[in-house]
Design a protein around this motif. Structure first.
Motif, PDB file in Angstrom:
ATOM      1  N   CYS A  63      17.433  38.347  16.621  1.00 48.02           N
ATOM      2  CA  CYS A  63      18.560  38.811  15.798  1.00 48.02           C
ATOM      3  C   CYS A  63      19.861  38.762  16.594  1.00 48.02           C
ATOM      4  N   PHE A  66      20.640  34.927  16.585  1.00 51.62           N
ATOM      5  CA  PHE A  66      20.976  34.440  15.245  1.00 51.62           C
ATOM      6  C   PHE A  66      21.345  35.628  14.360  1.00 51.62           C
ATOM      7  N   PRO A  67      22.550  36.151  14.496  1.00 52.16           N
ATOM      8  CA  PRO A  67      22.907  37.386  13.780  1.00 52.16           C
ATOM      9  C   PRO A  67      22.994  37.242  12.268  1.00 52.16           C
ATOM     10  N   THR A  68      23.146  36.028  11.754  1.00 53.89           N
ATOM     11  CA  THR A  68      23.260  35.865  10.308  1.00 53.89           C
ATOM     12  C   THR A  68      21.926  35.597   9.638  1.00 53.89           C
ATOM     13  N   ASN A  69      20.853  35.423  10.435  1.00 51.83           N
ATOM     14  CA  ASN A  69      19.548  35.124   9.852  1.00 51.83           C
ATOM     15  C   ASN A  69      18.920  36.380   9.257  1.00 51.83           C
ATOM     16  N   GLU A  70      18.228  36.189   8.139  1.00 52.81           N
ATOM     17  CA  GLU A  70      17.526  37.284   7.504  1.00 52.81           C
ATOM     18  C   GLU A  70      16.073  37.306   7.972  1.00 52.81           C
ATOM     19  N   ARG A  73      13.842  34.084   7.868  1.00 52.30           N
ATOM     20  CA  ARG A  73      14.216  33.081   8.861  1.00 52.30           C
ATOM     21  C   ARG A  73      13.820  33.536  10.266  1.00 52.30           C
ATOM     22  N   LYS A 102      20.449  42.455   7.063  1.00 52.30           N
ATOM     23  CA  LYS A 102      21.798  42.098   6.639  1.00 52.30           C
ATOM     24  C   LYS A 102      21.904  42.338   5.137  1.00 52.30           C
ATOM     25  N   HIS A 103      23.010  42.942   4.734  1.00 55.44           N
ATOM     26  CA  HIS A 103      23.229  43.180   3.313  1.00 55.44           C
ATOM     27  C   HIS A 103      24.098  42.067   2.770  1.00 55.44           C
ATOM     28  N   ASN A 104      23.806  41.632   1.557  1.00 51.41           N
ATOM     29  CA  ASN A 104      24.588  40.577   0.926  1.00 51.41           C
ATOM     30  C   ASN A 104      25.963  41.119   0.559  1.00 51.41           C
ATOM     31  N   GLY A 106      28.532  38.916   0.378  1.00 55.19           N
ATOM     32  CA  GLY A 106      29.252  37.698  -0.004  1.00 55.19           C
ATOM     33  C   GLY A 106      29.843  37.793  -1.394  1.00 55.19           C
TER      34      GLY A 106
END
Length: 137
Positions: A63, A66-70, A73, A102-104, A106
């Protein structure tokens, strides 16, 4: 009162005494293939349990990389990098406990739609010289 004997123990005892499986299964009124299954030696299933602490450490490390991976992944990265096959629900639970989910945040369809409408309105205002709505340039 007599002690309870499992059907497995009974069939194994009768086989040791010299009775055949078809005879035993016919007398007990059970399926013949089940009778053969009862006399097989069952090896206990060995389940390799990954060390929870090392798994948590590796998930935290991934994590960080790759901080943006859920979680799904991250599970794939665990397989690729460390060769650890783990269920995605387990990765989700660990990441939830560690606060790494990570919360969506976007764009949603509604906010994007409103943004497009606002941009179109601004374009129309620029083309018309802002005179229709009464705005000053």
């Amino acid at each position: 009162m007599g002690s309870k004997v499992s059907i497995r123990e009974l069939v194994q005892t009768l086989v040791e005494e010299g009775y055949s499986i078809p005879q035993i299964t016919k007398a007990l009124r059970i399926n013949r293939t089940y009778g053969y299954e009862l006399i097989k030696e069952k090896a206990p299933k060995k389940r390799v349990q990954n060390d929870e602490a090392s798994l948590r450490q590796k998930i935290q490390e991934l994590c960080g990389m790759f901080p943006t991976n859920e979680y799904r992944r991250i599970r794939v990265w665990l397989q690729k990098k460390y060769g650890i096959h783990v269920n995605h629900k387990r990765v989700y639970r660990i990441m939830k406990e560690l606060g790494l989910l990570k919360h969506n945040v976007g764009w949603s369809f509604g906010s994007h739609y409103h943004f497009v409408c606002l941009a179109l309105c601004l374009l129309l205002l620029q083309e018309n010289g802002n005179s229709r709505i009464g705005l000053q340039p």
